[in-house]
Design a protein around this motif. Structure first.
Motif, PDB file in Angstrom:
ATOM      1  N   CYS A 227      22.409 -17.870   8.959  1.00 13.64           N
ATOM      2  CA  CYS A 227      23.239 -16.975   7.925  1.00 13.64           C
ATOM      3  C   CYS A 227      23.299 -17.242   6.531  1.00 13.64           C
ATOM      4  CB  CYS A 227      24.765 -16.897   8.674  1.00 13.64           C
ATOM      5  SG  CYS A 227      25.588 -15.692   7.995  1.00 13.64           S
ATOM      6  N   ALA A 228      22.912 -16.400   5.721  1.00 13.00           N
ATOM      7  CA  ALA A 228      22.989 -16.866   4.385  1.00 13.00           C
ATOM      8  C   ALA A 228      24.164 -16.349   3.770  1.00 13.00           C
ATOM      9  CB  ALA A 228      21.799 -16.075   3.490  1.00 13.00           C
ATOM     10  N   ALA A 229      24.981 -15.474   4.434  1.00 13.74           N
ATOM     11  CA  ALA A 229      26.054 -14.974   3.885  1.00 13.74           C
ATOM     12  C   ALA A 229      27.424 -15.705   4.236  1.00 13.74           C
ATOM     13  CB  ALA A 229      26.545 -13.650   3.960  1.00 13.74           C
ATOM     14  N   PRO A 230      28.615 -15.884   3.520  1.00 11.53           N
ATOM     15  CA  PRO A 230      29.597 -16.667   4.070  1.00 11.53           C
ATOM     16  C   PRO A 230      29.971 -16.061   5.376  1.00 11.53           C
ATOM     17  CG  PRO A 230      29.838 -16.141   1.777  1.00 11.53           C
ATOM     18  CD  PRO A 230      28.867 -15.366   2.268  1.00 11.53           C
ATOM     19  N   LEU A 231      30.550 -17.207   6.157  1.00 10.54           N
ATOM     20  CA  LEU A 231      30.963 -16.514   7.403  1.00 10.54           C
ATOM     21  C   LEU A 231      32.361 -15.805   7.259  1.00 10.54           C
ATOM     22  CD1 LEU A 231      30.446 -19.806   9.590  1.00 10.54           C
ATOM     23  CD2 LEU A 231      29.094 -17.688   9.402  1.00 10.54           C
ATOM     24  N   ARG A 232      32.697 -14.874   8.187  1.00 13.08           N
ATOM     25  CA  ARG A 232      33.859 -14.121   7.925  1.00 13.08           C
ATOM     26  C   ARG A 232      34.903 -14.080   9.250  1.00 13.08           C
ATOM     27  NH1 ARG A 232      32.748  -8.105   6.483  1.00 13.08           N
ATOM     28  NH2 ARG A 232      32.080  -9.109   4.655  1.00 13.08           N
ATOM     29  N   ALA A 233      36.058 -14.493   9.197  1.00 15.03           N
ATOM     30  CA  ALA A 233      36.826 -14.499  10.453  1.00 15.03           C
ATOM     31  C   ALA A 233      38.114 -13.640   9.938  1.00 15.03           C
ATOM     32  CB  ALA A 233      36.896 -15.723  10.747  1.00 15.03           C
ATOM     33  N   VAL A 234      38.730 -12.648  10.687  1.00 12.92           N
ATOM     34  CA  VAL A 234      39.838 -12.141  10.379  1.00 12.92           C
ATOM     35  C   VAL A 234      40.775 -12.128  11.557  1.00 12.92           C
ATOM     36  CG1 VAL A 234      41.105 -10.176   9.304  1.00 12.92           C
ATOM     37  CG2 VAL A 234      38.939 -10.999   8.427  1.00 12.92           C
ATOM     38  N   LEU A 235      42.081 -11.985  11.648  1.00 13.60           N
ATOM     39  CA  LEU A 235      42.778 -11.836  12.511  1.00 13.60           C
ATOM     40  C   LEU A 235      43.683 -10.472  11.997  1.00 13.60           C
ATOM     41  CD1 LEU A 235      44.109 -15.179  14.195  1.00 13.60           C
ATOM     42  CD2 LEU A 235      42.591 -13.446  15.099  1.00 13.60           C
ATOM     43  N   VAL A 236      43.806  -9.447  13.037  1.00 16.41           N
ATOM     44  CA  VAL A 236      44.360  -8.312  12.622  1.00 16.41           C
ATOM     45  C   VAL A 236      46.028  -8.538  12.764  1.00 16.41           C
ATOM     46  CG1 VAL A 236      42.763  -6.676  13.228  1.00 16.41           C
ATOM     47  CG2 VAL A 236      43.993  -7.387  14.965  1.00 16.41           C
TER      48      VAL A 236
ATOM     49  N   ARG B  84      46.985 -20.188  22.651  1.00 18.75           N
ATOM     50  CA  ARG B  84      45.779 -20.267  22.478  1.00 18.75           C
ATOM     51  C   ARG B  84      45.248 -18.800  22.075  1.00 18.75           C
ATOM     52  NH1 ARG B  84      41.335 -23.148  26.493  1.00 18.75           N
ATOM     53  NH2 ARG B  84      39.408 -22.129  25.784  1.00 18.75           N
ATOM     54  N   LEU B  85      44.463 -18.626  21.174  1.00 19.41           N
ATOM     55  CA  LEU B  85      43.720 -17.575  20.562  1.00 19.41           C
ATOM     56  C   LEU B  85      42.188 -17.573  20.610  1.00 19.41           C
ATOM     57  CD1 LEU B  85      46.096 -17.205  17.179  1.00 19.41           C
ATOM     58  CD2 LEU B  85      46.394 -15.971  19.349  1.00 19.41           C
ATOM     59  N   SER B  86      41.774 -16.305  20.694  1.00 18.63           N
ATOM     60  CA  SER B  86      40.432 -16.034  20.514  1.00 18.63           C
ATOM     61  C   SER B  86      40.041 -15.575  19.321  1.00 18.63           C
ATOM     62  CB  SER B  86      39.856 -15.422  21.725  1.00 18.63           C
ATOM     63  OG  SER B  86      38.507 -15.214  21.516  1.00 18.63           O
ATOM     64  N   VAL B  87      39.522 -16.352  18.429  1.00 17.54           N
ATOM     65  CA  VAL B  87      39.005 -15.727  17.060  1.00 17.54           C
ATOM     66  C   VAL B  87      37.573 -15.412  16.720  1.00 17.54           C
ATOM     67  CG1 VAL B  87      39.272 -16.566  14.732  1.00 17.54           C
ATOM     68  CG2 VAL B  87      40.902 -17.237  16.173  1.00 17.54           C
ATOM     69  N   PRO B  88      37.417 -14.149  16.382  1.00 19.90           N
ATOM     70  CA  PRO B  88      35.972 -13.508  16.244  1.00 19.90           C
ATOM     71  C   PRO B  88      35.429 -14.172  14.794  1.00 19.90           C
ATOM     72  CG  PRO B  88      37.414 -11.824  15.908  1.00 19.90           C
ATOM     73  CD  PRO B  88      38.256 -12.988  16.095  1.00 19.90           C
ATOM     74  N   VAL B  89      34.372 -15.062  14.823  1.00 16.51           N
ATOM     75  CA  VAL B  89      33.750 -15.245  13.538  1.00 16.51           C
ATOM     76  C   VAL B  89      32.542 -14.745  13.334  1.00 16.51           C
ATOM     77  CG1 VAL B  89      32.929 -17.374  12.326  1.00 16.51           C
ATOM     78  CG2 VAL B  89      34.723 -17.674  13.686  1.00 16.51           C
ATOM     79  N   HIS B  90      32.370 -13.957  12.271  1.00 17.25           N
ATOM     80  CA  HIS B  90      31.159 -13.013  12.041  1.00 17.25           C
ATOM     81  C   HIS B  90      30.289 -13.475  10.944  1.00 17.25           C
ATOM     82  CE1 HIS B  90      28.810  -9.514  12.249  1.00 17.25           C
ATOM     83  NE2 HIS B  90      29.451  -9.053  11.079  1.00 17.25           N
ATOM     84  N   CYS B  91      28.799 -13.188  11.144  1.00 18.18           N
ATOM     85  CA  CYS B  91      27.646 -13.545  10.064  1.00 18.18           C
ATOM     86  C   CYS B  91      27.561 -12.021   9.779  1.00 18.18           C
ATOM     87  CB  CYS B  91      26.640 -14.272  10.566  1.00 18.18           C
ATOM     88  SG  CYS B  91      25.430 -14.154   9.535  1.00 18.18           S
ATOM     89  N   PRO B  92      27.997 -11.727   8.360  1.00 18.22           N
ATOM     90  CA  PRO B  92      27.841 -10.614   7.923  1.00 18.22           C
ATOM     91  C   PRO B  92      26.525  -9.977   7.352  1.00 18.22           C
ATOM     92  CG  PRO B  92      29.004 -11.665   6.107  1.00 18.22           C
ATOM     93  CD  PRO B  92      28.684 -12.452   7.574  1.00 18.22           C
ATOM     94  N   GLN B  93      25.548 -10.970   7.572  1.00 18.55           N
ATOM     95  CA  GLN B  93      24.426 -10.905   6.946  1.00 18.55           C
ATOM     96  C   GLN B  93      23.428  -9.654   7.755  1.00 18.55           C
ATOM     97  OE1 GLN B  93      21.891 -14.171   6.868  1.00 18.55           O
ATOM     98  NE2 GLN B  93      20.184 -13.232   5.987  1.00 18.55           N
TER      99      GLN B  93
END
Length: 237
Positions: free
Chosen positions: A70-79, A87-96
């Protein structure tokens, strides 16, 4: 282009370990620590508000997981709809490009000042500032809710008895106090079929059914009574 056997060997070795050949445009493989750090930062961004203290720890990823470079910075956001939980499940996304998404388990402790009883309290007791204190607690463990402002308990009584050091919850509160300390009340005493009424001053506060003491305005005598209605108490034997 002709490559020597040694060059081919170096290319294969670098590809095996996920390394880019100098001068190539291959993206680096994301490290598990980077993915976990992105998840923890998302939790802090969502819950680290004034007056709060956040402790977030991402758990280890599945060792079988293989993520594409993944060349782009990783993105993680909780709405905003995500509520605090242990305990939470956090989505971490590669936006590339089409990218990828991996869900990271994160343990959360969210400490906030909440109202706690300073002494044992009885059902029907009115709440005064001296009866409660603010204390930092992990609110992810308070499944029945909590109160954090004295204005929320002003004029309220308890729906049930609470021991000392109990966290005040919305369900623990009953209605507004029918009688407040210092109120002028009508004291009703029943002696068989005879009903005697007198004016008094409440020395305590409470809702319907609460016990308190009342001073007779004429005689100055102090009697035990029970709140019966707004401004009316029944003298107890």
């Amino acid at each position: 282009m002709n490559l020597s056997r040694a060059s081919v060997g170096r290319c294969l070795a670098m590809a095996w370990f996920g390394l880019a050949w100098p001068g190539s445009s291959l993206a680096a493989l994301p490290s598990p620590d980077a993915v976990r750090a992105a998840a923890e930062q998302a939790v802090h961004a969502r819950f680290d508000l004034p007056g709060s203290r956040v402790v977030a720890q991402a758990l280890p990823l599945d060792p079988r997981l293989r993520l594409a470079p993944c060349a782009a910075p990783l993105r993680a956001v909780l709405v905003d709809a995500v509520r605090p939980a242990p305990r939470l499940s956090v989505p971490v996304h590669c936006p590339q490009g089409s990218g990828w998404t991996v869900r990271v388990p994160v343990q959360l402790q969210l400490f906030r000042p909440v109202l706690v009883t300073s002494r044992p309290l009885l059902r029907g007791d009115g709440l005064r500032p001296a009866d409660v204190r603010a204390e930092e607690r992990d609110v992810t463990r308070l499944g029945y809710g909590y109160l954090d402002n004295l204005d929320q308990v002003a004029g309220r009584t308890l729906a049930r008895a609470l021991p000392e050091d109990s966290v005040l919850t919305p369900s623990a509160l009953g209605g507004r106090r029918m009688v407040r300390a210092g109120d002028r009340v009508q004291v009703v005493a029943r002696l068989g079929d005879i009903v005697v009424r007198a004016d008094g001053v409440a020395l305590g506060s409470g809702d319907n059914g609460a016990r308190l003491r009342v001073r007779n305005e004429s005689s100055g005598k102090v009697v035990d009574a029970m709140v019966h209605a707004p401004g009316v108490v029944l003298a107890l034997p």
